[in-house]
Design an enzyme around this catalytic site. Structure first.
Site, PDB file in Angstrom:
ATOM      1  N   LYS A   1       0.136   4.239  -0.354  1.00  0.00           N
ATOM      2  CA  LYS A   1      -0.538   5.451   0.152  1.00  0.00           C
ATOM      3  C   LYS A   1      -0.257   6.624  -0.807  1.00  0.00           C
ATOM      4  O   LYS A   1      -0.162   6.386  -2.015  1.00  0.00           O
ATOM      5  CB  LYS A   1      -0.092   5.745   1.592  1.00  0.00           C
ATOM      6  CG  LYS A   1      -0.242   4.497   2.481  1.00  0.00           C
ATOM      7  CD  LYS A   1      -0.101   4.759   3.947  1.00  0.00           C
ATOM      8  CE  LYS A   1      -0.220   3.447   4.704  1.00  0.00           C
ATOM      9  NZ  LYS A   1      -0.224   3.605   6.146  1.00  0.00           N
TER      10      LYS A   1
ATOM     11  N   GLU B   1      -5.498  -4.762  10.778  1.00  0.00           N
ATOM     12  CA  GLU B   1      -4.468  -3.756  11.004  1.00  0.00           C
ATOM     13  C   GLU B   1      -4.789  -2.986  12.283  1.00  0.00           C
ATOM     14  O   GLU B   1      -5.634  -2.069  12.261  1.00  0.00           O
ATOM     15  CB  GLU B   1      -4.424  -2.765   9.845  1.00  0.00           C
ATOM     16  CG  GLU B   1      -4.059  -3.383   8.518  1.00  0.00           C
ATOM     17  CD  GLU B   1      -3.504  -2.328   7.569  1.00  0.00           C
ATOM     18  OE1 GLU B   1      -2.338  -2.433   7.199  1.00  0.00           O
ATOM     19  OE2 GLU B   1      -4.234  -1.383   7.232  1.00  0.00           O
TER      20      GLU B   1
ATOM     21  N   ASN C   1       0.873  -1.181   0.000  1.00  0.00           N
ATOM     22  CA  ASN C   1       0.000   0.000   0.000  1.00  0.00           C
ATOM     23  C   ASN C   1       0.907   1.228   0.000  1.00  0.00           C
ATOM     24  O   ASN C   1       1.461   1.585   1.032  1.00  0.00           O
ATOM     25  CB  ASN C   1      -0.887  -0.035   1.254  1.00  0.00           C
ATOM     26  CG  ASN C   1      -1.744   1.214   1.403  1.00  0.00           C
ATOM     27  OD1 ASN C   1      -1.855   2.009   0.468  1.00  0.00           O
ATOM     28  ND2 ASN C   1      -2.339   1.384   2.574  1.00  0.00           N
TER      29      ASN C   1
ATOM     30  N   GLY D   1       2.283   2.550  10.778  1.00  0.00           N
ATOM     31  CA  GLY D   1       3.243   3.635  10.596  1.00  0.00           C
ATOM     32  C   GLY D   1       3.928   4.076  11.875  1.00  0.00           C
ATOM     33  O   GLY D   1       4.574   5.125  11.905  1.00  0.00           O
TER      34      GLY D   1
ATOM     35  N   HIS E   1      -9.550   1.097   4.787  1.00  0.00           N
ATOM     36  CA  HIS E   1      -8.287   1.328   5.512  1.00  0.00           C
ATOM     37  C   HIS E   1      -8.553   2.312   6.650  1.00  0.00           C
ATOM     38  O   HIS E   1      -9.379   3.226   6.507  1.00  0.00           O
ATOM     39  CB  HIS E   1      -7.235   1.876   4.542  1.00  0.00           C
ATOM     40  CG  HIS E   1      -5.867   1.938   5.139  1.00  0.00           C
ATOM     41  ND1 HIS E   1      -5.480   2.942   5.983  1.00  0.00           N
ATOM     42  CD2 HIS E   1      -4.814   1.098   5.052  1.00  0.00           C
ATOM     43  CE1 HIS E   1      -4.235   2.728   6.379  1.00  0.00           C
ATOM     44  NE2 HIS E   1      -3.810   1.611   5.828  1.00  0.00           N
TER      45      HIS E   1
ATOM     46  N   SER F   1       3.283  -1.826  10.542  1.00  0.00           N
ATOM     47  CA  SER F   1       4.734  -1.836  10.775  1.00  0.00           C
ATOM     48  C   SER F   1       5.396  -3.190  10.488  1.00  0.00           C
ATOM     49  O   SER F   1       6.340  -3.583  11.168  1.00  0.00           O
ATOM     50  CB  SER F   1       5.055  -1.367  12.197  1.00  0.00           C
ATOM     51  OG  SER F   1       4.633  -0.032  12.384  1.00  0.00           O
TER      52      SER F   1
ATOM     53  N   GLU G   1      -7.049   4.815   7.591  1.00  0.00           N
ATOM     54  CA  GLU G   1      -6.900   6.232   7.213  1.00  0.00           C
ATOM     55  C   GLU G   1      -8.163   6.730   6.507  1.00  0.00           C
ATOM     56  O   GLU G   1      -8.564   7.883   6.652  1.00  0.00           O
ATOM     57  CB  GLU G   1      -5.643   6.407   6.346  1.00  0.00           C
ATOM     58  CG  GLU G   1      -4.379   6.311   7.198  1.00  0.00           C
ATOM     59  CD  GLU G   1      -3.151   5.760   6.498  1.00  0.00           C
ATOM     60  OE1 GLU G   1      -3.104   5.745   5.254  1.00  0.00           O
ATOM     61  OE2 GLU G   1      -2.232   5.317   7.214  1.00  0.00           O
TER      62      GLU G   1
END
Ligand code: PGA
Length: 252
Positions: free
Chosen positions: A12, A167, A10, A173, A95, A212, A97
């Site tokens: 992003k 996730e 991904n 991250g 996701h 991560s 985000e």
């Protein structure tokens, strides 16, 4: 049952044409075993460029989002038909985000999953709890609340064509990874939750871990019984590291 091993990169809002050249020249020559699929998910604007550069049949094109609508006055959105025209096969949906920054709701996410499936695209449905939710022992409740609307919308049988990515939001991250044991425990819960609806379907669903993941921790994570690969953010932008993660999946 031999489940498909899947590694998703991904990107992003990162990457450019030069990166597409570099990563495809490195990955196109890798010989993957049949049960490993690598999915590369650039920004929409690069789907076409990346599509023309992929020559390895184990590498597929993925998008980072999809509109729940079929077409029309939705400025800035991208439809399933458009993704199909660009040879996209997988779609990341929900996701964290998208959920947290762009306010996507469980119902909207379920609609997106339905739309993707109806158009022959494989949804990669992302679920995961925040740090306070884990601290308050709400992980299983949160995951159930994220999965149930999708089950209600599409029916459990359709999960044979869905990939689920767990996730934990606190691991994305941040460099903080769930321990392999913690990740396995949660993946087992997710598979059991699906199995309560249909055991045979649940057994076949590829469950990916994300948050991560890097070259160093991927081996132990992928060795867990209910972890069938990974959704990789930061490390998917480092070609050497991503190559190692892909080869780790072959051995797991
Ligand atoms: P990360 O991101 O690997 O950088 O933690 C994972 C993701 O957001 O999909």
């Amino acid at each position: 049952m031999q489940r498909q091993k899947i590694i998703v990169g991904n990107w992003k809002m990162n990457g450019n044409l030069a990166f597409i050249d570099t990563i495809t020249s490195e990955l196109n020559n890798v010989v993957f075993t049949k049960n490993v699929t690598v999915v590369l998910c650039p920004s929409f604007i690069y789907l076409s460029a990346l599509s023309t550069k992929i020559s390895n049949k184990n590498i597929k094109l993925g998008s980072q989002n999809i509109s729940e609508h079929s077409s029309g006055a939705y400025t800035g959105e991208t439809s399933a038909d458009m993704l199909n025209e660009m040879s996209v096969k997988y779609v990341i949906i929900g996701h964290s985000e998208r959920r947290c920054i762009f306010g996507e709701t469980d119902n909207q996410i379920a609609e997106k999953v339905k739309r993707a499936l109806a158009n022959g695209l494989t949804p990669i449905l992302c679920i995961g709890e925040s740090e306070p939710e884990r601290d308050q022992q709400k992980t299983e409740t949160v995951l159930s609340q994220q999965l149930q609307p999708v089950i209600d919308k599409i029916g459990i049988e359709k999960f044979k064509d869905v990939v689920v990515a767990y996730e934990p939001v606190w691991a994305i991250g941040t460099g903080k990874t769930a321990s392999p044991e913690m990740a396995q425990q949660t993946h087992q819960f997710i598979r059991q939750f699906l199995a309560n609806n249909n055991a045979e379907i649940a057994e076949g669903v590829s469950l990916l871990y994300g948050g991560s993941v890097n070259a160093a921790n991927s081996k132990e994570l992928f060795a867990q019984t209910d972890i069938d690969g990974g959704l990789i953010g930061g490390a998917s932008l480092k070609v050497d590291e991503f190559k190692i993660i892909c080869s780790t999946a072959q051995g797991s």
